[in-house]
Design a protein around this motif. Sequence first.
Motif, PDB file in Angstrom:
ATOM      1  N   TYR A 506       0.825  -1.206   0.000  1.00  0.00           N
ATOM      2  CA  TYR A 506       0.000   0.000   0.000  1.00  0.00           C
ATOM      3  C   TYR A 506       0.865   1.263   0.000  1.00  0.00           C
ATOM      4  O   TYR A 506       1.591   1.538   0.969  1.00  0.00           O
ATOM      5  CB  TYR A 506      -0.903  -0.016   1.222  1.00  0.00           C
ATOM      6  CG  TYR A 506      -1.762   1.208   1.397  1.00  0.00           C
ATOM      7  CD1 TYR A 506      -2.579   1.674   0.372  1.00  0.00           C
ATOM      8  CD2 TYR A 506      -1.765   1.906   2.611  1.00  0.00           C
ATOM      9  CE1 TYR A 506      -3.372   2.793   0.541  1.00  0.00           C
ATOM     10  CE2 TYR A 506      -2.565   3.016   2.792  1.00  0.00           C
ATOM     11  CZ  TYR A 506      -3.358   3.462   1.757  1.00  0.00           C
ATOM     12  OH  TYR A 506      -4.146   4.572   1.928  1.00  0.00           O
ATOM     13  N   LEU A 507       0.794   2.030  -1.079  1.00  0.00           N
ATOM     14  CA  LEU A 507       1.627   3.227  -1.201  1.00  0.00           C
ATOM     15  C   LEU A 507       1.094   4.411  -0.412  1.00  0.00           C
ATOM     16  O   LEU A 507       1.736   5.462  -0.363  1.00  0.00           O
ATOM     17  CB  LEU A 507       1.774   3.604  -2.682  1.00  0.00           C
ATOM     18  CG  LEU A 507       2.657   2.659  -3.499  1.00  0.00           C
ATOM     19  CD1 LEU A 507       2.596   3.001  -4.975  1.00  0.00           C
ATOM     20  CD2 LEU A 507       4.093   2.696  -3.004  1.00  0.00           C
ATOM     21  N   GLN A 510       3.555   6.037   4.148  1.00  0.00           N
ATOM     22  CA  GLN A 510       4.720   6.834   3.777  1.00  0.00           C
ATOM     23  C   GLN A 510       6.008   6.028   3.828  1.00  0.00           C
ATOM     24  O   GLN A 510       6.926   6.239   3.030  1.00  0.00           O
ATOM     25  CB  GLN A 510       4.836   8.057   4.694  1.00  0.00           C
ATOM     26  CG  GLN A 510       5.750   9.163   4.175  1.00  0.00           C
ATOM     27  CD  GLN A 510       5.253   9.759   2.864  1.00  0.00           C
ATOM     28  OE1 GLN A 510       4.052   9.968   2.679  1.00  0.00           O
ATOM     29  NE2 GLN A 510       6.176  10.046   1.946  1.00  0.00           N
ATOM     30  N   ILE A 512       6.361   2.826   3.110  1.00  0.00           N
ATOM     31  CA  ILE A 512       6.417   2.011   1.897  1.00  0.00           C
ATOM     32  C   ILE A 512       6.717   2.877   0.675  1.00  0.00           C
ATOM     33  O   ILE A 512       7.534   2.506  -0.180  1.00  0.00           O
ATOM     34  CB  ILE A 512       5.098   1.242   1.720  1.00  0.00           C
ATOM     35  CG1 ILE A 512       4.964   0.187   2.827  1.00  0.00           C
ATOM     36  CG2 ILE A 512       5.022   0.589   0.342  1.00  0.00           C
ATOM     37  CD1 ILE A 512       3.631  -0.509   2.854  1.00  0.00           C
ATOM     38  N   LYS A 513       6.087   4.039   0.600  1.00  0.00           N
ATOM     39  CA  LYS A 513       6.317   4.931  -0.549  1.00  0.00           C
ATOM     40  C   LYS A 513       7.779   5.385  -0.608  1.00  0.00           C
ATOM     41  O   LYS A 513       8.407   5.354  -1.675  1.00  0.00           O
ATOM     42  CB  LYS A 513       5.397   6.149  -0.462  1.00  0.00           C
ATOM     43  CG  LYS A 513       5.513   7.090  -1.660  1.00  0.00           C
ATOM     44  CD  LYS A 513       4.581   8.274  -1.534  1.00  0.00           C
ATOM     45  CE  LYS A 513       4.669   9.181  -2.763  1.00  0.00           C
ATOM     46  NZ  LYS A 513       6.051   9.662  -3.010  1.00  0.00           N
ATOM     47  N   LYS A 516      10.016   2.505  -1.646  1.00  0.00           N
ATOM     48  CA  LYS A 516       9.881   2.239  -3.083  1.00  0.00           C
ATOM     49  C   LYS A 516      10.654   3.268  -3.898  1.00  0.00           C
ATOM     50  O   LYS A 516      11.310   2.929  -4.883  1.00  0.00           O
ATOM     51  CB  LYS A 516       8.396   2.256  -3.488  1.00  0.00           C
ATOM     52  CG  LYS A 516       8.159   2.007  -4.981  1.00  0.00           C
ATOM     53  CD  LYS A 516       6.672   2.022  -5.295  1.00  0.00           C
ATOM     54  CE  LYS A 516       6.401   1.707  -6.764  1.00  0.00           C
ATOM     55  NZ  LYS A 516       6.813   2.788  -7.662  1.00  0.00           N
ATOM     56  N   ASP A 517      10.573   4.539  -3.475  1.00  0.00           N
ATOM     57  CA  ASP A 517      11.293   5.592  -4.197  1.00  0.00           C
ATOM     58  C   ASP A 517      12.802   5.364  -4.160  1.00  0.00           C
ATOM     59  O   ASP A 517      13.507   5.610  -5.139  1.00  0.00           O
ATOM     60  CB  ASP A 517      10.963   6.964  -3.600  1.00  0.00           C
ATOM     61  CG  ASP A 517       9.517   7.381  -3.863  1.00  0.00           C
ATOM     62  OD1 ASP A 517       8.879   6.790  -4.758  1.00  0.00           O
ATOM     63  OD2 ASP A 517       9.023   8.287  -3.152  1.00  0.00           O
ATOM     64  N   TYR A 523      10.142  -3.010  -3.650  1.00  0.00           N
ATOM     65  CA  TYR A 523       8.683  -3.001  -3.825  1.00  0.00           C
ATOM     66  C   TYR A 523       8.249  -4.165  -4.713  1.00  0.00           C
ATOM     67  O   TYR A 523       7.261  -4.859  -4.414  1.00  0.00           O
ATOM     68  CB  TYR A 523       8.257  -1.668  -4.445  1.00  0.00           C
ATOM     69  CG  TYR A 523       6.765  -1.445  -4.475  1.00  0.00           C
ATOM     70  CD1 TYR A 523       6.083  -1.020  -3.342  1.00  0.00           C
ATOM     71  CD2 TYR A 523       6.038  -1.640  -5.648  1.00  0.00           C
ATOM     72  CE1 TYR A 523       4.711  -0.803  -3.366  1.00  0.00           C
ATOM     73  CE2 TYR A 523       4.672  -1.430  -5.687  1.00  0.00           C
ATOM     74  CZ  TYR A 523       4.006  -1.005  -4.536  1.00  0.00           C
ATOM     75  OH  TYR A 523       2.641  -0.807  -4.572  1.00  0.00           O
TER      76      TYR A 523
END
Length: 579
Positions: A506-507, A510, A512-513, A516-517, A523
């Motif tokens: 779930y992006l 924050q 996880i986001k 991923k970045d 991810y």
Amino acid sequence: MESGFFCEKCGMIKSRCICSNNSKPGPVLKKISKQAVSDIKNRYPDVDEDIIENFPFSEPRRGQFEIISRIQEAIENGYRYIILEAGTGTGKSAIATTLANIYNPAYILTMTKQLQSQYAGEFGFPMVKGRGNFTCRESDFDDRCDSGTCQTVPNSHNFVCEFGVTKSPFEEGMFAFNDAYGAPLYFRSNDRCNYWNQKARAVESDITLMNYDYALLELAYVQHFGKRSLMILDEAHNIEDKLMRRMEVNLSNKMLEKDIKKSIPRNMMSYHDPKEWTLFLQSIYQDYKDISVTKLPKNKADRINRTKLRLSELISNMEHHPENWVVDAETGGMSFKPLKIDIYANERLFKYADVCLFMSATILDQELFCKWLGINPEEVYYLSIKSAFPASERPVHLKTVGPMSQRAIKRTAPKTIPILEKIIEHHKYEKGLIHTHNYKCQQYIMKKIKDNRLLDHKSTDREYKLRLFEKSKDPLVLVSPSMSEGVDLPYEKCQFQVIYKIPFPYLGDQQIKNRKDKDPKWYAYKTVMTLIQAYGRGMRAEDDYCETYILDGNIKMLFNNRMYKSLVPEFFNEAVVKD
């Protein structure tokens, strides 16, 4: 096995049962006779005697002795870390048991308390669980040990429980155990607290079962358990998540107001730079240090002390590695989460054993696995075992309707209903499992398909509904967002599955986001790993059969995107049917 051999209350062998008054643990259960051991030696003359004598069954599965021999050789050659990637049906628990018997003292760590109980029931090892799993002997109201008198009554630190432990010996034979520093604890009487009795047995045992949550708390903080020769980490692909959650700190205004009469300033709720939080965290840490815990109930005093410790660690971690922390607003408070745990894993877990054996069906990429856990690849022995299950017995059918991403799902979800209905009708005499990945999709299906065969659950009754599904003789279909792991549904318990939505993390989180970045492959790895775990729930033996259907069009990304494609194991690819 002899009926009634195990205690129904604690799941242990009755001779070592935590509910009994026995003062010492008995020997680890050896389930086969001397004659059977002799027969195995005759059939496998090239296998080391230690392996045969410590193997728990009268006949190994195909390849088990070879796997154990190779791991034994790696340990003897000085490898500190060993990774065993082997699918369901390999018999990893028997492999773990044999090696734990050979290289004791050892820990076996599992994902859940349920898996702990399975190990204990099958192999007879003592397990250790938290206070909430035991009834208080002192209470007249069937309270659990975490809400018993010794924990909840004001000035409970002065309360003397006749069933508990003490640092001073009472009588000969009352010894409980030595902690990690060699300091002894003693029982006050032979009539013992259920919690402390099982813990004493586990500490003194050569082999101990723990779940990850308990181990991460016990080894690094409580420290009643010391370093051992071998640590076996089952379902090892989850270690990073477990460590992240253990290190996460959540501060709620409700808790702060209750404890120290403070709250997080409204203007700070938008601060996301860890450096901006240093002074505030230091301030509330000092407020917690100023709390006098001597007159508080023990459970509250323990909570205050844990909060102080976690705040101290958080401040130190954010000062030394601010780039590794994510600060985000939560409902009524703030969360502080690590982005990676590679710099913490050894100190928090791995250092408590000379050798760590990681076992999982979904390592996927050993170099990434080592990188994310801070493991030196030169210290690793990697062993990958191909799935023994024929692809024809575990087919994957692609019945895609288009992408089920957040933006597209309103358009594509209605198209899934007629396909689901056809699948359910096709398997009208069989039990099935629909993996929805989230509760929103679960409830959409339950609303659109009016069929008495469908069974859903909430987070609060998940275990109850799962047991109901497993025991039922009716062809039920369980619709769930949380059955991708730790669920064993062989043969008629599950003969078909539906992957309704590809399990992308779930992006909206924050942590996880940001991760991923910084690391897109992480991810992709998490997505593929969860998908493969879900795929394996219904196919549990070589002679089993389970069909899997995938509806989310995003599955194409796993076959076409180079980053995702490199992580998908061959045993999954070979099962895809060209319908």
